[in-house]
Design an enzyme around this catalytic site. Structure first.
Site, PDB file in Angstrom:
ATOM      1  N   ASN A 253       0.906  -1.157   0.000  1.00 41.86           N
ATOM      2  CA  ASN A 253       0.000   0.000   0.000  1.00 41.86           C
ATOM      3  C   ASN A 253       0.940   1.201   0.000  1.00 41.86           C
ATOM      4  O   ASN A 253       1.240   1.801   1.023  1.00 41.86           O
ATOM      5  CB  ASN A 253      -0.899   0.004   1.234  1.00 41.86           C
ATOM      6  CG  ASN A 253      -1.908  -1.142   1.183  1.00 41.86           C
ATOM      7  OD1 ASN A 253      -2.293  -1.605   0.108  1.00 41.86           O
ATOM      8  ND2 ASN A 253      -2.337  -1.598   2.340  1.00 41.86           N
ATOM      9  N   GLU A 334      -8.077  -3.466  -3.173  1.00 39.53           N
ATOM     10  CA  GLU A 334      -8.339  -2.789  -1.897  1.00 39.53           C
ATOM     11  C   GLU A 334      -8.088  -1.287  -2.005  1.00 39.53           C
ATOM     12  O   GLU A 334      -7.460  -0.677  -1.147  1.00 39.53           O
ATOM     13  CB  GLU A 334      -7.486  -3.399  -0.782  1.00 39.53           C
ATOM     14  CG  GLU A 334      -7.777  -4.873  -0.562  1.00 39.53           C
ATOM     15  CD  GLU A 334      -7.077  -5.486   0.631  1.00 39.53           C
ATOM     16  OE1 GLU A 334      -5.966  -5.042   0.961  1.00 39.53           O
ATOM     17  OE2 GLU A 334      -7.661  -6.400   1.231  1.00 39.53           O
ATOM     18  N   ASP A 408      -6.874 -14.843   1.835  1.00 34.57           N
ATOM     19  CA  ASP A 408      -5.946 -13.849   2.372  1.00 34.57           C
ATOM     20  C   ASP A 408      -5.196 -14.393   3.583  1.00 34.57           C
ATOM     21  O   ASP A 408      -5.499 -13.967   4.707  1.00 34.57           O
ATOM     22  CB  ASP A 408      -6.731 -12.579   2.762  1.00 34.57           C
ATOM     23  CG  ASP A 408      -5.816 -11.452   3.195  1.00 34.57           C
ATOM     24  OD1 ASP A 408      -4.598 -11.580   3.015  1.00 34.57           O
ATOM     25  OD2 ASP A 408      -6.330 -10.448   3.722  1.00 34.57           O
ATOM     26  N   GLU A 436      -0.711 -12.109  10.901  1.00 34.71           N
ATOM     27  CA  GLU A 436      -1.917 -11.277  10.923  1.00 34.71           C
ATOM     28  C   GLU A 436      -3.135 -12.067  11.392  1.00 34.71           C
ATOM     29  O   GLU A 436      -3.970 -11.559  12.122  1.00 34.71           O
ATOM     30  CB  GLU A 436      -2.147 -10.724   9.505  1.00 34.71           C
ATOM     31  CG  GLU A 436      -3.412  -9.925   9.355  1.00 34.71           C
ATOM     32  CD  GLU A 436      -3.595  -9.388   7.928  1.00 34.71           C
ATOM     33  OE1 GLU A 436      -2.708  -9.577   7.070  1.00 34.71           O
ATOM     34  OE2 GLU A 436      -4.641  -8.764   7.682  1.00 34.71           O
TER      35      GLU A 436
HETATM   36  C1  GCV Z   1      -1.041  -4.596   2.654  1.00 36.29           C
HETATM   37  C2  GCV Z   1      -4.850  -8.032   3.709  1.00 36.29           C
HETATM   38  C3  GCV Z   1      -4.308  -7.216   4.842  1.00 36.29           C
HETATM   39  C4  GCV Z   1      -3.906  -5.830   4.361  1.00 36.29           C
HETATM   40  C5  GCV Z   1      -2.869  -6.015   3.247  1.00 36.29           C
HETATM   41  C6  GCV Z   1      -3.510  -6.828   2.125  1.00 36.29           C
HETATM   42  C7  GCV Z   1      -2.556  -7.113   0.996  1.00 36.29           C
HETATM   43  O1  GCV Z   1      -6.048  -7.533   3.269  1.00 36.29           O
HETATM   44  O2  GCV Z   1      -5.259  -7.131   5.867  1.00 36.29           O
HETATM   45  O3  GCV Z   1      -3.379  -5.114   5.437  1.00 36.29           O
HETATM   46  O4  GCV Z   1      -2.432  -4.778   2.764  1.00 36.29           O
HETATM   47  O5  GCV Z   1      -3.919  -8.075   2.663  1.00 36.29           O
HETATM   48  O6  GCV Z   1      -1.975  -8.183   1.002  1.00 36.29           O
HETATM   49  O7  GCV Z   1      -2.402  -6.280   0.124  1.00 36.29           O
END
Ligand code: GCV
Length: 745
Positions: A253, A334, A408, A436
């Site tokens: 991101n 996203e 994910d 995560e």
């Molecule tokens: C970097 C998931 C995580 C996000 C992450 C995304 C991705 O949705 O919760 O924090 O963003 O994966 O891999 O791009």
């Protein structure tokens, strides 16, 4: 690592000022008595601070017998230090051998006694050239380690075609000693099966780490480039020791500022620290950067001005960092910008960047983690739907980076259907090392078994034996380019990863990236020996805990193929009740689909038909509730609460049983660890013990909250002997965690 050596000094060691003959006699007598006392004190066992900073590179003194044997074999070190890579290789050997054997080997230009260790390439060391070793096939990073006769004397050689190979071989040799292996008849030959072995840092420029649970970002951007924290060197050493050869410094991101001259100077400074350890830097590129920092009105990849901008930006980067690795891109996912914003495809976007880095030998790692909120289809299917039509359209220097599973990084996912489905494109594996969805840094969950399960899964893309590992290492389709990425769990915490056991996940990632066929158990054994103790009374129980830990977490969080049941946003703790909000596929109810009739996501041919994205033999198994591995039952099937599973229990009873089984495993882990008190240093023992207590509480919380919730659908009583949830469902639903770590910003 770079810090004060806290090892007790050799009692006889004296500095120049200590030498007798310079002090008047009476004082000398007093000093002599004091000296004896100090020497005696130095011989007492000294409690060594073990804060985890040294990772698996502790190089503690070996027991006397073993050290004596090794000392004779590594009495002399012949390792040139003409280049930076050679220099750090020699430093590491001196540090490692010195630490383990009680004294560093003598260094020499040429071997002139038995017990020499020769390290280098035929070009860097004539003695290696004279040995005429078969180095063909070892490539740029491979090495061999062999017991030889060099100029008529017994010696050990670490030889490679390149300095980097000799560095990797040296770390391997040190590992042999750290793990107590015999070294009298060595004949090892190693080369990595995967070309790009890369960490992905989800680190923001303000040092926040997305999904990071180990403090702030390791990159101290504000003080860079002038202050080069010694941690960077130790980070590089640790990575080189497990074969990692690349790192993406910033979050996918991405913030376009990383591409501005001010930040590129900082990136170049980091590249300078990492380079001697064979590590290239890469950057996450924000697709809209030409608009945000380039003043253009568009980021359309077909626009000539945009293409020119990326070419110029890339040239600027390579002028500063000649071995820059390339770009990682999260696009149209996203909320991130991407080529689809301009009516172009992923291939169009990736190829534009690939064209810019190609003249410099760079690559583009284009992520397949995409799903659209306008797309009503099962999220599981979207990456495949979007990417497969573009197979064959990507330039040679593009890799498509695919998460291990289609949703994910859930506690357990079947392998992603893209593996095996894009034969013309190198597919890079993306694992998550940071946990995560697996208890952040407090739960002890060793990811080796999970990585192994995915890598060994058979895609059947070219018949039986077409494992994910063979897709990823390029051997299935004959791709020269191959890669594995791991989302890093490294931060500013003293122990790097937020917990001592999370270091094992960094470690196993590197070892499996080097060799995707390596076994999780053997790697855990090495890690425990190096990190905690070579004592079998420690190694076996700890490895046992580690190997059982992933299944335990799956059991107490998301048994039987359930997934995406965690708290909203921060992803902390159980929240199977999450519904509503901006998008359905960010809720729990979308994924578990519990009703009075049953539970699970119907992805069969009669449901969303995600199963059909797998090769036929796999699809047939996944489609059949009687044949699908039970670990994925509710991933692919919606099943009645009262249907039977292989244990003979009803689905409801099995669900409850597995939740409790997971909690029970944590009880066993606690008992095992408590039994190791005194065998593991107190400092680390204590922290692990406290973290296991947190894990035990949270495992119970997951079980109780989930059972309380799902019981409202099943309407069935708990099986005999199962304790009811400790609190009401309302209690669990009301819990809030506004400042849980690692959330997006
Ligand atoms: C970097 C998931 C995580 C996000 C992450 C995304 C991705 O949705 O919760 O924090 O963003 O994966 O891999 O791009």
């Amino acid at each position: 690592m770079v810090h004060t050596d806290r090892r007790p000094r050799h009692p006889g060691a004296m500095s120049a000022q200590d030498r007798p003959g310079r002090t008047p006699r009476p004082q000398r007598a007093i000093l002599a008595v004091l000296g004896c006392l100090l020497a005696a004190l130095a011989c007492l066992p000294v409690a060594q601070a073990e804060d985890g900073y040294e990772l698996w590179l502790r190089y503690r003194p070996l027991d006397a017998e073993q050290a004596g044997d090794y000392r004779a074999r590594f009495a002399q070190l012949v390792a040139p230090a003409q280049t930076d890579v050679q220099r750090v290789t020699r430093e590491e050997l001196v540090r490692g051998l010195g630490g383990m054997l009680g004294r560093a080997p003598t260094q020499a230009q040429r071997a002139d006694r038995a017990g020499a260790l020769l390290v280098g390439t035929p070009a860097s060391l004539p003695a290696i050239a004279r040995l005429g070793l078969e180095l063909e096939g070892l490539g740029d990073e491979g090495y061999l380690i062999r017991s030889v006769q060099a100029d008529g004397r017994a010696a050990t050689v670490v030889a490679a075609n390149t300095d980097a190979g000799a560095l990797y071989g040296s770390f391997h040799l040190l590992r042999l000693l750290q793990t107590g292996q015999a070294v009298d008849a060595l004949d090892l030959r190693e080369a990595p099966k995967v070309k790009l072995r890369v960490l992905n840092h989800w680190d923001d420029l303000n040092r926040h780490v997305e999904r990071g649970y180990s403090g702030q970002s390791i990159w101290d951007w504000h003080r860079l480039p002038d202050w080069l924290d010694p941690r960077y060197t130790d980070y590089a050493r640790a990575n080189a020791s497990i074969g990692i050869n690349g790192t993406v410094l910033n979050n996918v991101n991405a913030n376009a500022q990383i591409l501005t001259p001010m930040y590129l100077d900082k990136v170049a400074a980091l590249a300078g620290v990492l380079r001697p350890y064979g590590i290239r830097v890469y950057l996450s590129a924000r697709f809209s950067a030409p608009m945000e920092i380039g003043g253009l009105k568009t980021a359309d990849p077909e626009d000539p001005a945009v293409r020119r901008w990326w070419r110029a930006k890339t040239d600027e980067i390579y002028a500063l960092i000649p071995d820059f690795g390339g770009f990682l891109v999260k696009a149209n996912s996203e909320g991130q910008p991407g080529p689809q914003d301009f009516g172009r495809s992923h291939a169009d976007g990736a190829n534009m960047l690939a064209e810019a880095v190609a003249p410099h030998g760079g690559v583009v790692m284009w992520r397949a983690f995409v799903y659209s909120d306008e797309e009503p289809d099962d999220r599981h299917k979207q990456a495949y739907t979007e990417f497969v039509p573009h197979d064959g359209e990507f330039r040679d220097n593009v890799l498509v980076q695919v998460k291990n599973g289609a949703i994910d990084f859930q506690p357990r996912e079947p392998f992603h259907p893209l593996f095996g489905a894009m034969p013309k494109t190198p597919l890079m594996m993306e694992f998550q090392i940071t946990k995560e969805y697996l208890g952040f840094a407090t739960h002890l969950v060793y990811l080796g078994p999970m990585y192994e399960e995915v890598l060994r899964a058979d895609t059947h893309a070219r018949g039986a034996g077409s494992t994910v590992a063979r897709v990823v290492d390029g051997s299935l389709e004959g791709h020269a380019l191959s890669g594995i990425a791991g989302v890093a769990n490294i931060g500013s915490d003293r122990n790097w990863s937020g917990s001592h056991f999370d270091q094992a996940n960094w470690y196993v990632f590197g070892r499996m990236a080097w060799d995707p066929d390596a076994g999780a158990r053997a790697i855990a054994q090495d890690w425990v020996r190096m990190t905690f103790s070579p004592d079998d009374a420690v190694v076996e129980p700890v490895v046992g805990m580690m190997m059982a830990s992933h299944q335990a977490a799956v059991d107490y969080m998301t048994p039987l193929g359930l997934h995406h049941l965690m708290g909203r946003g921060h992803h902390y703790g159980p929240a199977p009740w999450v519904e509503g909000g901006p998008r359905a596929d960010w809720t729990s109810v979308y994924f578990h689909r519990a009703t009075k009739d049953g539970i699970g996501f119907d992805r069969t041919t009669g449901g969303s038909d995600a199963v059909s994205q797998y090769a036929r033999p796999v699809a047939e198994v996944f489609n059949d509730p009687a044949r699908v591995p039970e670990d994925f039952l509710l991933w692919f099937h919606h099943r009645p609460w009262t249907s039977r599973v292989s244990s003979g229990r009803s689905l409801w009873d099995e669900l409850v049983h597995r939740y409790s089984r997971g909690v029970g495993e944590v009880d066993r882990m606690q008992a095992t660890w408590t039994g190791l008190q005194g065998r593991v240093d107190d400092e680390r023992h204590h922290q692990v013990e406290r973290f296991l207590a947190i894990q035990r509480n949270e495992a119970q919380w997951w079980r109780d909250a989930s059972i309380a919730y799902f019981q409202t659908f099943s309407g069935l009583p708990l099986p005999a002997g199962e304790a009811p949830p400790a609190q009401s469902l309302e209690y669990y639903k009301a819990l809030e965690f506004p400042h849980a770590p690692g959330d997006t910003q």
